[in-house]
Design a protein around this motif. Structure first.
Motif, PDB file in Angstrom:
ATOM      1  N   PHE B 259       0.829  -1.192   0.000  1.00  0.00           N
ATOM      2  CA  PHE B 259       0.000   0.000   0.000  1.00  0.00           C
ATOM      3  C   PHE B 259       0.874   1.258   0.000  1.00  0.00           C
ATOM      4  CE2 PHE B 259      -2.531   3.323   1.990  1.00  0.00           C
ATOM      5  CZ  PHE B 259      -3.661   3.267   1.193  1.00  0.00           C
ATOM      6  N   ASN B 262       2.698   1.630  -3.401  1.00  0.00           N
ATOM      7  CA  ASN B 262       1.872   1.869  -4.597  1.00  0.00           C
ATOM      8  C   ASN B 262       0.991   3.099  -4.516  1.00  0.00           C
ATOM      9  OD1 ASN B 262       2.765  -0.376  -5.985  1.00  0.00           O
ATOM     10  ND2 ASN B 262       1.277  -1.709  -4.976  1.00  0.00           N
ATOM     11  N   ARG B 263       0.577   3.441  -3.315  1.00  0.00           N
ATOM     12  CA  ARG B 263      -0.486   4.424  -3.248  1.00  0.00           C
ATOM     13  C   ARG B 263      -0.124   5.721  -2.550  1.00  0.00           C
ATOM     14  NH1 ARG B 263      -5.525   2.192  -3.609  1.00  0.00           N
ATOM     15  NH2 ARG B 263      -6.183   4.340  -3.772  1.00  0.00           N
ATOM     16  N   THR B 264       0.939   5.752  -1.787  1.00  0.00           N
ATOM     17  CA  THR B 264       1.171   6.958  -0.989  1.00  0.00           C
ATOM     18  C   THR B 264       2.245   7.868  -1.592  1.00  0.00           C
ATOM     19  OG1 THR B 264       2.876   5.956   0.373  1.00  0.00           O
ATOM     20  CG2 THR B 264       0.615   5.700   1.131  1.00  0.00           C
ATOM     21  N   VAL B 265       2.254   9.083  -1.106  1.00  0.00           N
ATOM     22  CA  VAL B 265       3.260  10.058  -1.516  1.00  0.00           C
ATOM     23  C   VAL B 265       4.654   9.537  -1.156  1.00  0.00           C
ATOM     24  CG1 VAL B 265       4.116  12.391  -1.131  1.00  0.00           C
ATOM     25  CG2 VAL B 265       1.652  11.968  -1.188  1.00  0.00           C
ATOM     26  N   ARG B 268       5.825   6.944  -3.657  1.00  0.00           N
ATOM     27  CA  ARG B 268       6.198   7.539  -4.937  1.00  0.00           C
ATOM     28  C   ARG B 268       7.552   8.219  -4.814  1.00  0.00           C
ATOM     29  NH1 ARG B 268       2.775   9.397  -8.708  1.00  0.00           N
ATOM     30  NH2 ARG B 268       1.257   7.834  -8.161  1.00  0.00           N
ATOM     31  N   HIS B 269       7.755   8.873  -3.691  1.00  0.00           N
ATOM     32  CA  HIS B 269       9.045   9.553  -3.499  1.00  0.00           C
ATOM     33  C   HIS B 269      10.190   8.546  -3.412  1.00  0.00           C
ATOM     34  CE1 HIS B 269       7.380  13.693  -2.027  1.00  0.00           C
ATOM     35  NE2 HIS B 269       7.068  13.389  -3.262  1.00  0.00           N
ATOM     36  N   TYR B 271      10.412   5.644  -4.971  1.00  0.00           N
ATOM     37  CA  TYR B 271      10.747   5.218  -6.337  1.00  0.00           C
ATOM     38  C   TYR B 271      11.412   6.346  -7.127  1.00  0.00           C
ATOM     39  CZ  TYR B 271       8.431   0.773  -5.759  1.00  0.00           C
ATOM     40  OH  TYR B 271       8.107  -0.483  -5.320  1.00  0.00           O
ATOM     41  N   ALA B 272      11.004   7.575  -6.843  1.00  0.00           N
ATOM     42  CA  ALA B 272      11.611   8.710  -7.549  1.00  0.00           C
ATOM     43  C   ALA B 272      13.084   8.843  -7.181  1.00  0.00           C
ATOM     44  CB  ALA B 272      10.856   9.997  -7.216  1.00  0.00           C
ATOM     45  N   ALA B 280      14.857  13.870  -8.529  1.00  0.00           N
ATOM     46  CA  ALA B 280      13.965  13.865  -7.367  1.00  0.00           C
ATOM     47  C   ALA B 280      14.284  15.057  -6.468  1.00  0.00           C
ATOM     48  CB  ALA B 280      14.104  12.555  -6.606  1.00  0.00           C
ATOM     49  N   GLY B 284      12.022  18.754  -5.372  1.00  0.00           N
ATOM     50  CA  GLY B 284      11.615  19.078  -4.020  1.00  0.00           C
ATOM     51  C   GLY B 284      11.467  17.867  -3.118  1.00  0.00           C
ATOM     52  N   VAL B 285      11.878  16.679  -3.587  1.00  0.00           N
ATOM     53  CA  VAL B 285      11.836  15.506  -2.720  1.00  0.00           C
ATOM     54  C   VAL B 285      13.052  15.557  -1.790  1.00  0.00           C
ATOM     55  CG1 VAL B 285      11.943  12.991  -2.653  1.00  0.00           C
ATOM     56  CG2 VAL B 285      10.677  14.138  -4.477  1.00  0.00           C
ATOM     57  N   ASN B 286      12.815  15.319  -0.514  1.00  0.00           N
ATOM     58  CA  ASN B 286      13.911  15.353   0.453  1.00  0.00           C
ATOM     59  C   ASN B 286      14.613  13.984   0.466  1.00  0.00           C
ATOM     60  OD1 ASN B 286      15.559  15.485   2.691  1.00  0.00           O
ATOM     61  ND2 ASN B 286      14.130  16.753   3.837  1.00  0.00           N
TER      62      ASN B 286
END
Lengths: 507, 396
Positions: B259, B262-265, B268-269, B271-272, B280, B284-286
């Motif tokens: 979950f 696949n589904r949360t911010v 996603r961060h 995988y980024a 990334a 703005g991804v820390n």
């Protein structure tokens, strides 16, 4: 005219069921500079990869003829043996290896079973002087060279194989105008020395400057062949064939006047490389008003990108002095995330390395910078996310089957549009665009210019960093010129021209 | 019919990677079933297999995220062993309750993960080196903790139930289907219904959005296949003593991590950061924060793994945790995680972990010599990754 040195006859090629080349015919006379032009995705690189054996004989239809005789290449080694060398668009030097090691990589000079280092250095020096790179030290590491020097090393590397034909794919896209100029002179000189050159380029001015003949590709088909010696060719004519329509104006006209309200002001801004202690940016003062497009021109190495990045939360940890005043308030950004929160955005010049996550989909890339806006609690609302991505796909005319397509499969222009969509999704008030049209075709360029105009008329402040002078002159309301880390000139659009801007840039 | 073959062909071509692990697992199971004359598929062995996988599976899940962000964690094996010993010491020598001991161990695990993460994220020490240091240190710590008795026997019944117990059955149902565990059957059937419901719903949604979906015939076959597999597992487990607590824990962990990824911010961060750290960061991804979180989660799961293993053995031993990290990493790679970063699914790593334990379990059952066992494991790992790389480069 005699037998062409190279002739491609009725070449067709498909990738997993999608045909990208349709019966392309292409010929190059011996000892000429032949230019291959076309929009991104027209099939130029694919065609050259067939010619250089990257796509082996049985993966395409049609025939390659060399001096009239059909040949079959099963790999790059075969085409090299036949005297064809290619320099790909993305530089492919090994950064941690020295110049001479790079030049002879895969073709090492050996004495018995041991590499003859001294011979390699000596030969490297000769090759470098052939490409007018006498000032490049063969023993320095590739990563320590500027982009234009690396380009020369690439050419030296290609020449080490004694090619009859040298193919260059977009060699000038990363170079400043002066550097491109030098490269073109070099190409002419190589022609004098008997090398036939195939040049792929988007910069039509350069093409017209050096080409003996030109082939135009559009959507995988040959649409025009010009012999520059026997007919008059101009930029407009080529563009018409490239896009299949007439473009009357390269730059859309300004529709609204910028306001007087200052959106961003930068005071006494300096950025220092913490390793070398060198000033990358020094004492820069500038401001951008709401609804204004401000051009920032400078040659490569002038510190434009470093200025943009240091303002945008300073991700590379330069030492910083000076202050940023945003809508009248002094701010301090510790990281890019802070800058995004304050409505500032920097669009990178290097979309593949620093901009996009190539293995991810269009949807995932577009929303990454502002994913929290789509989240309910911590969970991403995928329905909403898809809607957003589809909306951008429509608005920016991103050519892809749907938003679930991986970004790596898109053409350069469409990748750039994804990058722009990603920037816009953060709803920025201040946008720093670093070379937003690098390496993309005329049509996509125009669309991005249109978008910039629209954003300006919505009151956004835009800083356009570019090394293409016509773009700066065509789009800016006001122009700053940078040289060696400093702002050396500020010009209003109506007083700026190629000459005075360039004068500041080289001062 | 012709159309069907066409569909099947294109399905296999495009999705061979996604399902290859499942097919491989089934093939391996079939081979063992045949060679062992059915013993391998007996309810008691399947139940055993599931419990044996538990402590490796949770590590493989954590390691998946670590590899996705382009790092590695070698310390988890002995960390798990050491934390298991801590749990034993707390309960046996200091009379903590099972629950308190578990909570303490999970917190310690998380802190250990944070320490690894800090070395990597702040001090920029390569993860391989930082966690190799941890591997050495925790190995010593484990020896220290078990010095004296050598093996600490755990007498706490509720703690030991985690690795050996099963969920209770429904009351008042002795007469209905005797010999089967009714609650297990109920859960299995509910699971099947949910899977069918959500597959259909998802398919409808995707069609509405104009995305490509599987053709009907293939969709039905795929769903039927999954349902059959689930029902088979349900009935086999129900014929023995039902779903074990270990299996419950593994399912919960898998569900939560799936979950999140696949589904949360946050997912996603993660995988980024793995796909392109520089892009990334500029988005703005820390990156530092993500690295810390992923290593902390790995530490937490090491604690969980330590608990599962200690309770299964009902003791803490000096060799607990040996090679766990290697099995977990192998499981993740068999499950298709890419060392280049940004690619890898939690569920697939779970299947990868099952492949590893299935092989060990099956070969033990057949009495294959241990030396040969390691060689075969090595060959399977290499083949899995070769297959993965080969199918990956094809999809141009």
């Amino acid at each position: 005219m005699g037998t062409p040195l190279i002739e491609l006859v009725n070449v067709s090629k498909s990738f997993s069921g999608v045909q990208v080349l349709f019966d392309v015919n292409f010929k190059v006379q011996p000892n000429e500079i032949h230019c291959l032009v076309g929009e991104n995705g027209a099939g130029k690189s694919t065609l050259m990869k067939i010619l250089s054996g990257v796509y082996p004989y049985d993966e395409y239809e049609g025939e390659i003829r060399l001096e009239g005789y059909p040949v079959k290449f099963f790999g790059i080694k075969d085409s090299e043996k036949a005297g064809i060398s290619i320099i790909h668009q993305d530089l492919s030097l090994v950064p941690e290896m020295t110049v001479y090691e790079n030049i002879f990589l895969g073709n090492e000079i050996k004495k018995g079973n041991v590499i003859d280092v001294f011979e390699e250095i000596q030969r490297a020096r000769e090759l470098l002087s052939k490409v007018k790179g006498e000032n490049i030290n063969p023993t320095s590491k590739a990563k320590d060279l500027s982009v234009s020097m690396q380009q020369l090393v690439e050419i030296a590397k290609a020449l080490s194989k004694n090619p009859k034909v040298l193919i260059l794919d977009e060699p000038t896209s990363a170079l400043s105008e002066a550097e491109s100029e030098n490269l073109l002179l070099l190409l002419k000189e190589l022609k004098q020395q008997g090398v036939t050159i195939i040049l792929i380029s988007h910069r039509l001015k350069e093409v017209l400057q050096v080409a003996d003949s030109i082939t135009v590709l559009r959507d995988g088909r040959t649409v025009a062949y010009f012999d520059c010696k026997s007919e008059e060719v101009d930029e407009k004519k080529i563009i018409n064939y490239m896009v299949g329509r007439e473009i009357t104006n390269l730059y859309p006209p300004q529709e609204t006047k910028p306001s007087e309200e200052v959106a961003l002001e930068v005071k006494n801004w300096s950025a220092i490389d913490h390793k070398t202690g060198r000033y990358l940016v020094k004492d820069v003062n500038l401001n951008i008003k709401k609804g204004e497009i401000v051009g920032l021109f400078g040659l490569v190495g002038a510190g434009r990108t470093e200025l943009g990045l240091s303002l945008f939360g300073n991700p590379y940890r330069y030492l910083i002095r000076g202050e940023i005043i945003l809508r009248g308030k002094k701010v301090h950004f510790k990281k890019p995330g802070d800058a995004i929160k304050h409505g500032m955005l920097y669009l990178t010049e290097d979309r593949k390395e620093k901009g996009l996550i190539l293995i991810n989909t269009i949807r995932e890339n577009v929303t990454l910078s502002n994913l929290k806006a789509l989240a309910k609690g911590l969970v991403v609302d995928e329905t909403e996310e898809i809607a957003v991505a589809q909306d951008f796909q429509r608005k920016l005319n991103i050519k892809a089957r749907n938003v679930e397509v991986k970004v790596s499969t898109l053409s350069g222009g469409n990748q750039q549009k994804v990058l722009v969509a990603k920037a816009l999704f953060t709803e920025p008030e201040i946008i720093i665009l670093d070379e937003p049209t690098r390496g993309i075709d005329v049509g996509a360029k125009y669309e991005i210019y249109m978008l910039m105009r629209q954003l300006a008329s919505e009151g956004k402040a835009i800083l356009l960093i570019s090394s293409e002078l016509p773009e700066i002159l065509g789009m800016s309301d006001r122009i700053y010129v940078m040289s060696k880390g400093r702002i050396t000139g500020e010009l209003k659009a109506e007083e700026a021209n190629q000459e005075n801007v360039m004068a500041y840039a080289v001062s | 019919m012709k159309e069907f073959i066409q569909h099947l062909k294109s399905f296999l071509k495009e999705h061979v990677r996604d399902y290859a692990m499942f097919i491989a697992l089934l093939a391996i199971m079939a081979v063992f079933a045949a060679l062992s004359g059915g013993d391998f598929l007996s309810p008691v062995n399947i139940s055993n297999l599931v419990d044996q996988t538990g402590y490796i599976a949770v590590l493989a899940i954590g390691e998946t995220l670590i590899i996705v962000i382009r790092h590695i964690d070698l310390s988890v094996g002995f960390l798990s062993g050491f934390l298991g010993a801590i749990a034993a010491i707390l309960m046996e020598f200091h009379h903590f309750s099972a629950l308190t001991a578990i909570i303490i161990v999970l917190i310690l695990g998380t802190l250990a993960g944070l320490l690894n993460g800090s070395l990597v994220a702040y001090l920029r020490i390569p993860a391989f080196v930082a966690t190799l240091a941890g591997w050495l240190a925790y190995r010593g710590a484990l020896l220290l903790a078990t010095r004296g008795p050598g093996t600490i026997i755990i007498s706490n019944k509720s703690f030991n139930a985690i690795g050996n117990g099963f969920i209770p059955d429904l009351p008042f149902s002795q007469n209905f289907l005797p010999g089967y565990h009714k609650l297990t059957l109920l859960i299995g059937v509910v699971g099947v219904i949910l899977i069918i419901y959500f597959s259909l719903k998802n398919r409808r949604k995707q069609i509405k959005r104009g995305f490509d979906v599987l053709p009907w015939d293939i969709f039905i076959i795929k769903t039927a296949f999954i349902v059959a597999l689930l029902l088979y597992l349900t009935f086999t487990l129900a014929a023995y003593r039902g779903i074990s607590w270990t299996f419950v824990i593994v399912l919960i962990v898998t569900f939560i991590y799936s979950f999140i990824t696949n589904r949360t911010v946050l997912g996603r961060h993660i995988y980024a950061v793995g796909g392109n750290p520089e892009a990334a960061a500029l988005s703005g991804v820390n990156v530092t924060k993500i690295t810390l979180i992923v290593f902390a989660s790995m530490g937490f799961l090491s604690g969980l793994s330590g608990i599962l293993f200690a309770s299964r053995l009902q003791s803490a031993t000096t060799t607990a945790g040996t090679l766990f990290e290697m099995y977990a990493i192998a499981g993740a790679y068999i499950g298709g995680v890419s060392a280049a970063g940004g690619v890898g699914k939690v569920v697939n790593s779970l299947v990868g972990a099952f492949v590893m334990t299935t092989l060990t379990n099956g070969m033990n059952l057949l009495g294959i010599d241990i030396s040969l066992q390691y060689i075969i494991l090595g060959i399977v790992l290499a083949s899995a990754v070769i297959f993965d790389v080969a199918t990956r480069s094809k999809g141009r």
